[in-house]
Scaffold this motif. Structure first.
Motif, mmCIF file in Angstrom:
data_model
loop_
_atom_site.group_PDB
_atom_site.id
_atom_site.type_symbol
_atom_site.label_atom_id
_atom_site.label_comp_id
_atom_site.label_asym_id
_atom_site.label_seq_id
_atom_site.Cartn_x
_atom_site.Cartn_y
_atom_site.Cartn_z
ATOM 1 N N VAL A 1 3.628 3.741 -6.475
ATOM 2 C CA VAL A 1 2.946 4.814 -5.749
ATOM 3 C C VAL A 1 1.688 4.261 -5.077
ATOM 4 C CG1 VAL A 1 1.827 7.061 -5.922
ATOM 5 C CG2 VAL A 1 3.834 6.579 -7.325
ATOM 6 N N VAL A 2 0.914 3.481 -5.819
ATOM 7 C CA VAL A 2 -0.300 2.887 -5.259
ATOM 8 C C VAL A 2 0.031 1.985 -4.077
ATOM 9 C CG1 VAL A 2 -2.216 1.301 -5.740
ATOM 10 C CG2 VAL A 2 -1.602 3.069 -7.408
ATOM 11 N N ASN A 3 1.090 1.228 -4.202
ATOM 12 C CA ASN A 3 1.510 0.361 -3.099
ATOM 13 C C ASN A 3 1.839 1.190 -1.862
ATOM 14 O OD1 ASN A 3 1.965 -2.273 -2.134
ATOM 15 N ND2 ASN A 3 4.164 -2.063 -2.440
ATOM 16 N N GLU A 4 2.472 2.339 -2.059
ATOM 17 C CA GLU A 4 2.793 3.224 -0.946
ATOM 18 C C GLU A 4 1.522 3.801 -0.314
ATOM 19 O OE1 GLU A 4 4.800 5.025 1.976
ATOM 20 O OE2 GLU A 4 5.655 3.624 0.519
ATOM 21 N N ILE A 5 0.498 4.085 -1.135
ATOM 22 C CA ILE A 5 -0.795 4.536 -0.600
ATOM 23 C C ILE A 5 -1.381 3.464 0.311
ATOM 24 C CG2 ILE A 5 -3.196 5.051 -1.201
ATOM 25 C CD1 ILE A 5 -2.160 6.398 -3.741
ATOM 26 N N MET A 6 -1.321 2.216 -0.122
ATOM 27 C CA MET A 6 -1.875 1.129 0.681
ATOM 28 C C MET A 6 -1.133 0.987 2.000
ATOM 29 S SD MET A 6 -2.590 -1.510 -2.482
ATOM 30 C CE MET A 6 -3.579 -2.714 -1.630
ATOM 31 N N ARG A 7 0.186 1.164 1.955
ATOM 32 C CA ARG A 7 0.971 1.141 3.200
ATOM 33 C C ARG A 7 0.588 2.311 4.101
ATOM 34 N NH1 ARG A 7 5.679 0.336 -0.265
ATOM 35 N NH2 ARG A 7 6.238 -1.880 -0.344
ATOM 36 N N ALA A 8 0.478 3.498 3.497
ATOM 37 C CA ALA A 8 0.137 4.691 4.273
ATOM 38 C C ALA A 8 -1.245 4.553 4.906
ATOM 39 C CB ALA A 8 0.187 5.925 3.379
ATOM 40 N N PHE A 9 -2.172 3.960 4.175
ATOM 41 C CA PHE A 9 -3.525 3.789 4.709
ATOM 42 C C PHE A 9 -3.523 2.836 5.904
ATOM 43 C CE2 PHE A 9 -7.609 1.426 4.605
ATOM 44 C CZ PHE A 9 -8.422 2.461 5.014
ATOM 45 N N ARG A 10 -2.738 1.768 5.809
ATOM 46 C CA ARG A 10 -2.700 0.796 6.908
ATOM 47 C C ARG A 10 -2.150 1.411 8.185
ATOM 48 N NH1 ARG A 10 -1.255 -2.893 2.661
ATOM 49 N NH2 ARG A 10 0.982 -2.609 3.091
ATOM 50 N N ARG A 11 -1.220 2.352 8.053
ATOM 51 C CA ARG A 11 -0.619 2.943 9.258
ATOM 52 C C ARG A 11 -1.227 4.311 9.598
ATOM 53 N NH1 ARG A 11 4.074 3.277 5.523
ATOM 54 N NH2 ARG A 11 4.173 5.407 4.740
ATOM 55 N N SER A 12 -2.279 4.708 8.910
ATOM 56 C CA SER A 12 -2.856 6.032 9.114
ATOM 57 C C SER A 12 -3.665 6.102 10.402
ATOM 58 C CB SER A 12 -3.730 6.425 7.926
ATOM 59 O OG SER A 12 -4.845 5.563 7.816
ATOM 60 N N ASP A 13 -3.825 7.339 10.901
ATOM 61 C CA ASP A 13 -4.698 7.581 12.043
ATOM 62 C C ASP A 13 -5.400 8.917 11.820
ATOM 63 O OD1 ASP A 13 -2.866 9.631 12.704
ATOM 64 O OD2 ASP A 13 -1.742 8.314 14.042
ATOM 65 N N ALA A 14 -6.035 9.429 12.846
ATOM 66 C CA ALA A 14 -6.826 10.659 12.702
ATOM 67 C C ALA A 14 -5.972 11.868 12.372
ATOM 68 C CB ALA A 14 -7.611 10.915 13.993
ATOM 69 N N ASN A 15 -4.672 11.774 12.623
ATOM 70 C CA ASN A 15 -3.773 12.904 12.371
ATOM 71 C C ASN A 15 -3.113 12.853 10.997
ATOM 72 O OD1 ASN A 15 -4.153 14.066 14.985
ATOM 73 N ND2 ASN A 15 -2.774 12.502 15.834
ATOM 74 N N THR A 16 -3.352 11.790 10.244
ATOM 75 C CA THR A 16 -2.746 11.665 8.919
ATOM 76 C C THR A 16 -3.378 12.671 7.962
ATOM 77 O OG1 THR A 16 -2.367 9.302 9.290
ATOM 78 C CG2 THR A 16 -2.265 10.091 7.007
ATOM 79 N N THR A 17 -2.553 13.445 7.291
ATOM 80 C CA THR A 17 -3.058 14.477 6.388
ATOM 81 C C THR A 17 -3.348 13.890 5.005
ATOM 82 O OG1 THR A 17 -0.871 15.117 5.556
ATOM 83 C CG2 THR A 17 -1.645 16.189 7.591
ATOM 84 N N ALA A 18 -4.085 14.660 4.208
ATOM 85 C CA ALA A 18 -4.382 14.249 2.836
ATOM 86 C C ALA A 18 -3.099 14.064 2.038
ATOM 87 C CB ALA A 18 -5.284 15.289 2.168
ATOM 88 N N GLU A 19 -2.129 14.943 2.267
ATOM 89 C CA GLU A 19 -0.865 14.854 1.540
ATOM 90 C C GLU A 19 -0.096 13.580 1.881
ATOM 91 O OE1 GLU A 19 -1.925 17.455 3.234
ATOM 92 O OE2 GLU A 19 -1.533 19.353 2.201
ATOM 93 N N GLU A 20 -0.203 13.148 3.139
ATOM 94 C CA GLU A 20 0.523 11.964 3.586
ATOM 95 C C GLU A 20 -0.148 10.666 3.161
ATOM 96 O OE1 GLU A 20 2.363 13.758 7.761
ATOM 97 O OE2 GLU A 20 0.336 12.903 7.726
ATOM 98 N N LEU A 21 -1.456 10.712 2.947
ATOM 99 C CA LEU A 21 -2.183 9.477 2.667
ATOM 100 C C LEU A 21 -2.141 9.090 1.195
ATOM 101 C CD1 LEU A 21 -3.769 7.224 3.941
ATOM 102 C CD2 LEU A 21 -5.833 8.618 3.787
ATOM 103 N N ALA A 22 -2.356 10.051 0.299
ATOM 104 C CA ALA A 22 -2.348 9.716 -1.136
ATOM 105 C C ALA A 22 -1.824 10.857 -1.989
ATOM 106 C CB ALA A 22 -3.756 9.332 -1.596
ATOM 107 N N GLY A 23 -1.322 11.903 -1.373
ATOM 108 C CA GLY A 23 -0.906 13.086 -2.101
ATOM 109 C C GLY A 23 0.595 13.212 -2.294
ATOM 110 N N PRO A 24 1.108 14.434 -2.299
ATOM 111 C CA PRO A 24 2.516 14.680 -2.625
ATOM 112 C C PRO A 24 3.522 13.954 -1.733
ATOM 113 C CG PRO A 24 1.278 16.720 -2.700
ATOM 114 C CD PRO A 24 0.351 15.699 -2.138
ATOM 115 N N VAL A 25 3.208 13.762 -0.445
ATOM 116 C CA VAL A 25 4.158 13.087 0.438
ATOM 117 C C VAL A 25 4.347 11.634 0.016
ATOM 118 C CG1 VAL A 25 4.623 12.375 2.816
ATOM 119 C CG2 VAL A 25 3.683 14.655 2.357
ATOM 120 N N VAL A 26 3.257 10.989 -0.414
ATOM 121 C CA VAL A 26 3.350 9.622 -0.919
ATOM 122 C C VAL A 26 4.210 9.586 -2.180
ATOM 123 C CG1 VAL A 26 2.017 7.805 -2.061
ATOM 124 C CG2 VAL A 26 1.232 8.746 0.110
#
Length: 300
Positions: free
Chosen positions: A197-222
């Motif tokens: 899960v943590v690894n997925e957070i790191m991936r999500a953070f690297r590809r995140s932008d201003a439109n990335t939601t809290a759920e997508e960055l480290a929450g339920p979507v991750v």
């Protein structure tokens, strides 16, 4: 999720009552950095197989900005203490979270500090609670109805005896990206799932932008993306879904001026009585949101 290795690995999923993870990964003795892209880290981060002989410890984790809780959160957090009088209870604050990451997982600290919102850091921290200490994590807007070490059915195993890492689907739509909330989780310490899960957070953070939601960055979507396989679902943890609660949302959501916890539990058959299915109920306060429309409800 398939892991390539010269040694056999097994990822066995067993869903009984709630959707649970009973993963038995037989991994080579290597650091998580070598396995999944982390910097080399201390032996604390060696992935182990806790599925044999390792149980979920009797610890309740909750978190808030400070030790000063809104009144409703005090009431609901007390429900966890009342049902688990002999368990260790920890209320993590923002300051405690950062110190925890700094001392136990320093390789994640730069990412932790760079996460754009406090809710992102709070979300990330809870996966580390599960990995480092194990136990049960519950959001503060979740009321405990039955003890986690009570049997699901009379004479049967307790909820926390049904696997070494447990999560639960919310609602019936298992394709919904938000259907695996991180509002409740349970685990034995050292379970490798949380590092994925943590690894997925790191991936999500690297590809995140201003439109990335809290759920997508480290929450339920991750969490959903990490755990993509599922089978059956039951309402032991989330008796209703906020995404499909048109009839009961007014009384069951802490965001609603008509919120009535007693009426909500009665309507859902979730009063903690013998024979009733739910162990918990969450009132989906979404207190991390920028709008503070529900602050009066939480403080009443």
């Amino acid at each position: 999720m398939v892991l390539n290795s010269n040694r056999s690995r097994h990822f066995a999923l067993c869903i009984i009552g709630i959707v649970l993870l009973w993963t038995l990964w037989y991994l080579p003795q290597q650091r998580t950095g070598e396995l999944a892209g982390w910097p080399a880290s201390p032996s604390d981060h060696i992935l182990i197989d806790p599925g044999v002989g390792v149980s979920i410890p009797k610890i309740i984790h909750q978190s808030w900005k400070t030790e000063a809780l809104p009144k409703k959160f005090v009431q609901w957090s007390d429900s966890w203490k009342q049902h688990h009088p002999t368990w260790t209870y920890i209320l993590w604050t923002d300051d405690m979270n950062r110190k925890f990451i700094e001392t136990s997982f320093p390789w994640f600290l730069d990412t932790y500090d760079a996460l754009p919102k406090n809710i992102n850091r709070a979300d990330a921290s809870r996966y580390f609670y599960m990995y480092k200490y194990g136990g049960v994590y519950a959001d503060l807007d979740m009321e405990c109805l039955r003890a986690m070490d009570a049997p699901v059915v009379e004479g049967g195993p307790a909820l926390i005896e049904r696997g070494s890492a447990l999560i639960s689907f919310m609602g019936l739509d298992t394709q919904f990206e938000h259907s695996l909330p991180n509002a409740w989780m349970a685990s034995a310490p050292g379970h490798p799932f949380w590092m994925f899960v943590v690894n997925e957070i790191m991936r999500a953070f690297r590809r995140s932008d201003a439109n990335t939601t809290a759920e997508e960055l480290a929450g339920p979507v991750v969490l959903f993306r990490t755990y993509s396989n599922h089978n059956d679902i039951q309402g032991y943890i989330y008796p209703y879904s906020w995404a499909n609660a048109h009839q009961i949302g007014a009384i069951c959501s802490a965001q609603s001026p008509q919120f009535n916890g007693s009426a909500c539990k009665l309507a859902l058959g979730a009063e903690g009585k013998p024979g009733q299915q739910p162990y918990t109920i969450t009132y989906w306060s979404h207190s991390w949101g920028e709008q503070q429309a529900n602050s009066k409800v939480l403080d009443d």
